[in-house]
Design a protein around this motif. Structure first.
Motif, PDB file in Angstrom:
ATOM      1  N   TRP A  37       0.819  -1.208   0.000  1.00 23.08           N
ATOM      2  CA  TRP A  37       0.000   0.000   0.000  1.00 23.08           C
ATOM      3  C   TRP A  37       0.852   1.257   0.000  1.00 23.08           C
ATOM      4  O   TRP A  37       0.533   2.233  -0.673  1.00 23.08           O
ATOM      5  CB  TRP A  37      -0.980  -0.023   1.172  1.00 23.08           C
ATOM      6  CG  TRP A  37      -2.090  -1.019   0.987  1.00 23.08           C
ATOM      7  CD1 TRP A  37      -2.353  -1.780  -0.126  1.00 23.08           C
ATOM      8  CD2 TRP A  37      -3.087  -1.363   1.930  1.00 23.08           C
ATOM      9  NE1 TRP A  37      -3.450  -2.573   0.085  1.00 23.08           N
ATOM     10  CE2 TRP A  37      -3.929  -2.343   1.337  1.00 23.08           C
ATOM     11  CE3 TRP A  37      -3.367  -0.966   3.225  1.00 23.08           C
ATOM     12  CZ2 TRP A  37      -5.025  -2.902   1.993  1.00 23.08           C
ATOM     13  CZ3 TRP A  37      -4.458  -1.513   3.891  1.00 23.08           C
ATOM     14  CH2 TRP A  37      -5.270  -2.470   3.275  1.00 23.08           C
ATOM     15  N   LYS A  38       1.954   1.255   0.743  1.00 20.68           N
ATOM     16  CA  LYS A  38       2.857   2.410   0.717  1.00 20.68           C
ATOM     17  C   LYS A  38       3.379   2.640  -0.697  1.00 20.68           C
ATOM     18  O   LYS A  38       3.521   3.780  -1.136  1.00 20.68           O
ATOM     19  CB  LYS A  38       4.026   2.200   1.683  1.00 20.68           C
ATOM     20  CG  LYS A  38       3.646   2.359   3.140  1.00 20.68           C
ATOM     21  CD  LYS A  38       4.838   2.075   4.044  1.00 20.68           C
ATOM     22  CE  LYS A  38       4.419   2.020   5.485  1.00 20.68           C
ATOM     23  NZ  LYS A  38       5.533   1.574   6.369  1.00 20.68           N
ATOM     24  N   MET A  74      -0.218   5.242  -0.486  1.00 21.77           N
ATOM     25  CA  MET A  74      -1.159   5.299   0.625  1.00 21.77           C
ATOM     26  C   MET A  74      -0.440   5.605   1.930  1.00 21.77           C
ATOM     27  O   MET A  74       0.724   5.233   2.108  1.00 21.77           O
ATOM     28  CB  MET A  74      -1.915   3.967   0.740  1.00 21.77           C
ATOM     29  CG  MET A  74      -2.765   3.645  -0.475  1.00 21.77           C
ATOM     30  SD  MET A  74      -3.545   2.015  -0.410  1.00 21.77           S
ATOM     31  CE  MET A  74      -4.830   2.311   0.811  1.00 21.77           C
ATOM     32  N   THR A  75      -1.128   6.264   2.831  1.00 22.54           N
ATOM     33  CA  THR A  75      -0.660   6.447   4.199  1.00 22.54           C
ATOM     34  C   THR A  75      -1.094   5.206   4.967  1.00 22.54           C
ATOM     35  O   THR A  75      -2.269   4.825   4.906  1.00 22.54           O
ATOM     36  CB  THR A  75      -1.287   7.710   4.823  1.00 22.54           C
ATOM     37  OG1 THR A  75      -0.925   8.831   4.005  1.00 22.54           O
ATOM     38  CG2 THR A  75      -0.814   7.912   6.247  1.00 22.54           C
ATOM     39  N   VAL A  76      -0.143   4.566   5.677  1.00 20.02           N
ATOM     40  CA  VAL A  76      -0.413   3.253   6.274  1.00 20.02           C
ATOM     41  C   VAL A  76      -0.035   3.240   7.747  1.00 20.02           C
ATOM     42  O   VAL A  76       0.964   3.839   8.146  1.00 20.02           O
ATOM     43  CB  VAL A  76       0.399   2.162   5.522  1.00 20.02           C
ATOM     44  CG1 VAL A  76       0.224   0.804   6.162  1.00 20.02           C
ATOM     45  CG2 VAL A  76      -0.002   2.115   4.057  1.00 20.02           C
ATOM     46  N   ARG A  77      -0.837   2.535   8.538  1.00 20.27           N
ATOM     47  CA  ARG A  77      -0.465   2.257   9.930  1.00 20.27           C
ATOM     48  C   ARG A  77      -0.917   0.838  10.263  1.00 20.27           C
ATOM     49  O   ARG A  77      -1.886   0.334   9.692  1.00 20.27           O
ATOM     50  CB  ARG A  77      -1.033   3.282  10.894  1.00 20.27           C
ATOM     51  CG  ARG A  77      -2.519   3.267  11.078  1.00 20.27           C
ATOM     52  CD  ARG A  77      -2.977   4.448  11.959  1.00 20.27           C
ATOM     53  NE  ARG A  77      -4.302   4.291  12.467  1.00 20.27           N
ATOM     54  CZ  ARG A  77      -5.426   4.492  11.792  1.00 20.27           C
ATOM     55  NH1 ARG A  77      -5.388   4.829  10.528  1.00 20.27           N
ATOM     56  NH2 ARG A  77      -6.602   4.331  12.359  1.00 20.27           N
ATOM     57  N   ILE A  78      -0.180   0.199  11.175  1.00 21.05           N
ATOM     58  CA  ILE A  78      -0.517  -1.154  11.629  1.00 21.05           C
ATOM     59  C   ILE A  78      -0.808  -1.076  13.115  1.00 21.05           C
ATOM     60  O   ILE A  78      -0.007  -0.547  13.885  1.00 21.05           O
ATOM     61  CB  ILE A  78       0.640  -2.146  11.380  1.00 21.05           C
ATOM     62  CG1 ILE A  78       0.993  -2.208   9.889  1.00 21.05           C
ATOM     63  CG2 ILE A  78       0.266  -3.539  11.884  1.00 21.05           C
ATOM     64  CD1 ILE A  78       2.224  -3.056   9.578  1.00 21.05           C
ATOM     65  N   VAL A 122      -3.935  -3.724   9.316  1.00 18.99           N
ATOM     66  CA  VAL A 122      -3.315  -2.668   8.532  1.00 18.99           C
ATOM     67  C   VAL A 122      -4.409  -1.718   8.064  1.00 18.99           C
ATOM     68  O   VAL A 122      -5.426  -2.162   7.518  1.00 18.99           O
ATOM     69  CB  VAL A 122      -2.570  -3.241   7.303  1.00 18.99           C
ATOM     70  CG1 VAL A 122      -1.878  -2.126   6.530  1.00 18.99           C
ATOM     71  CG2 VAL A 122      -1.590  -4.324   7.714  1.00 18.99           C
ATOM     72  N   TYR A 123      -4.199  -0.424   8.299  1.00 19.34           N
ATOM     73  CA  TYR A 123      -5.125   0.599   7.842  1.00 19.34           C
ATOM     74  C   TYR A 123      -4.398   1.474   6.830  1.00 19.34           C
ATOM     75  O   TYR A 123      -3.264   1.890   7.086  1.00 19.34           O
ATOM     76  CB  TYR A 123      -5.602   1.470   9.005  1.00 19.34           C
ATOM     77  CG  TYR A 123      -6.454   0.718   9.994  1.00 19.34           C
ATOM     78  CD1 TYR A 123      -7.818   0.561   9.768  1.00 19.34           C
ATOM     79  CD2 TYR A 123      -5.902   0.164  11.143  1.00 19.34           C
ATOM     80  CE1 TYR A 123      -8.614  -0.138  10.673  1.00 19.34           C
ATOM     81  CE2 TYR A 123      -6.690  -0.533  12.046  1.00 19.34           C
ATOM     82  CZ  TYR A 123      -8.038  -0.681  11.806  1.00 19.34           C
ATOM     83  OH  TYR A 123      -8.818  -1.375  12.687  1.00 19.34           O
ATOM     84  N   GLY A 124      -5.051   1.730   5.706  1.00 16.89           N
ATOM     85  CA  GLY A 124      -4.453   2.593   4.696  1.00 16.89           C
ATOM     86  C   GLY A 124      -5.459   3.621   4.231  1.00 16.89           C
ATOM     87  O   GLY A 124      -6.671   3.389   4.249  1.00 16.89           O
ATOM     88  N   SER A 125      -4.953   4.773   3.806  1.00 15.94           N
ATOM     89  CA  SER A 125      -5.824   5.804   3.244  1.00 15.94           C
ATOM     90  C   SER A 125      -5.080   6.501   2.115  1.00 15.94           C
ATOM     91  O   SER A 125      -3.850   6.512   2.064  1.00 15.94           O
ATOM     92  CB  SER A 125      -6.244   6.808   4.318  1.00 15.94           C
ATOM     93  OG  SER A 125      -5.113   7.447   4.874  1.00 15.94           O
ATOM     94  N   GLY A 126      -5.873   7.076   1.215  1.00 16.89           N
ATOM     95  CA  GLY A 126      -5.286   7.787   0.088  1.00 16.89           C
ATOM     96  C   GLY A 126      -4.932   6.850  -1.046  1.00 16.89           C
ATOM     97  O   GLY A 126      -5.435   5.734  -1.129  1.00 16.89           O
TER      98      GLY A 126
END
Length: 167
Positions: A89-90, A94-98, A106-110
Motif C-alpha cells: 500500500w505504501k 497510501m498512508t499506512v499504519r498497523i 493494517v489501515y491505509g488511506s489515500g
C-alpha cells in the motif's frame, strides 16, 4: 465494509474527481491486487455483488460510493502478511499504519481509494481485505438499478467475479 452507509468526505479533504464507477473499479482492483501479495489461497467476496452506498459530499449533498472486500482462510504469518500489505500500500502512495487488535490490522488511506484495511483476525478464522471508494456525485439507487440491469443481461461487473448468484 459490507453494505453499511458510510460518509465519505470530510472537511479539509481534497475534492474527488472520480466517478462512482471509477471508484468501484479502484476498490475492486486494490482489494484483488492486495490479495495477490500474500501466499494465501481461497479468497472470495463474502457479501455478494458490489453495490453502491449513499454517502455525503458535504453541505447536505449526497453522493455514491462503492466498497468491496475479500475473505480467505487465515494465514499463518500474520505479522509478515501485515508487513507485506503495508509495504504494498505504501508503494501505491497510501498512508499506512498497523495496529494490534488481537492480531495485526493494517489501515491505509489515500492513493487509489479513500481507505482500506487488512484484518489478520477477521471473523470465522479469516483474513479480510476491504476498501472504500471516495464519495462521488451520483445517485446510489440509480447506479444499483443500472448495475442490476446489466447483471440481468448476463454481464459480469467488476467485483462480481467469484460471487454465487442468488437464485
Amino acid at each position: 465494509f459490507g453494505t453499511a452507509s458510510v460518509g465519505c468526505a470530510g472537511k479539509g479533504e481534497e475534492k474527488n474527481t472520480m466517478t462512482p464507477r471509477e471508484g468501484r473499479d479502484a476498490v475492486v482492483d486494490l482489494v484483488i491486487s492486495t490479495t495477490k501479495q500474500l501466499a494465501v489461497t481461497g479468497w472470495w467476496p463474502r457479501n455478494g455483488p458490489v453495490w453502491a452506498d449513499e454517502c455525503s459530499l458535504g453541505g447536505g449533498v449526497l453522493g455514491a460510493s462503492y466498497s468491496y472486500d475479500h475473505w480467505a482462510p487465515r494465514g499463518t504469518d500474520h505479522t509478515g502478511d501485515a508487513r507485506k500489505v503495508a509495504d504494498y500500500w505504501k508503494s501505491l502512495g497510501m498512508t499506512v499504519r498497523i495496529l494490534d487488535q488481537g492480531g495485526p490490522v493494517v489501515y491505509g488511506s489515500g492513493g487509489p481509494v479513500l481507505r482500506a484495511d487488512f484484518d489478520t483476525h477477521a471473523a470465522d478464522n479469516s483474513y479480510r481485505v476491504g476498501a472504500l471508494a471516495p464519495c462521488s456525485p451520483g445517485d446510489f439507487w440509480e447506479l444499483n438499478e443500472e448495475d442490476q440491469a446489466e447483471r440481468d443481461q448476463g454481464k459480469v461487473l467488476p467485483g462480481d467475479e467469484g460471487v454465487i448468484p442468488y437464485e
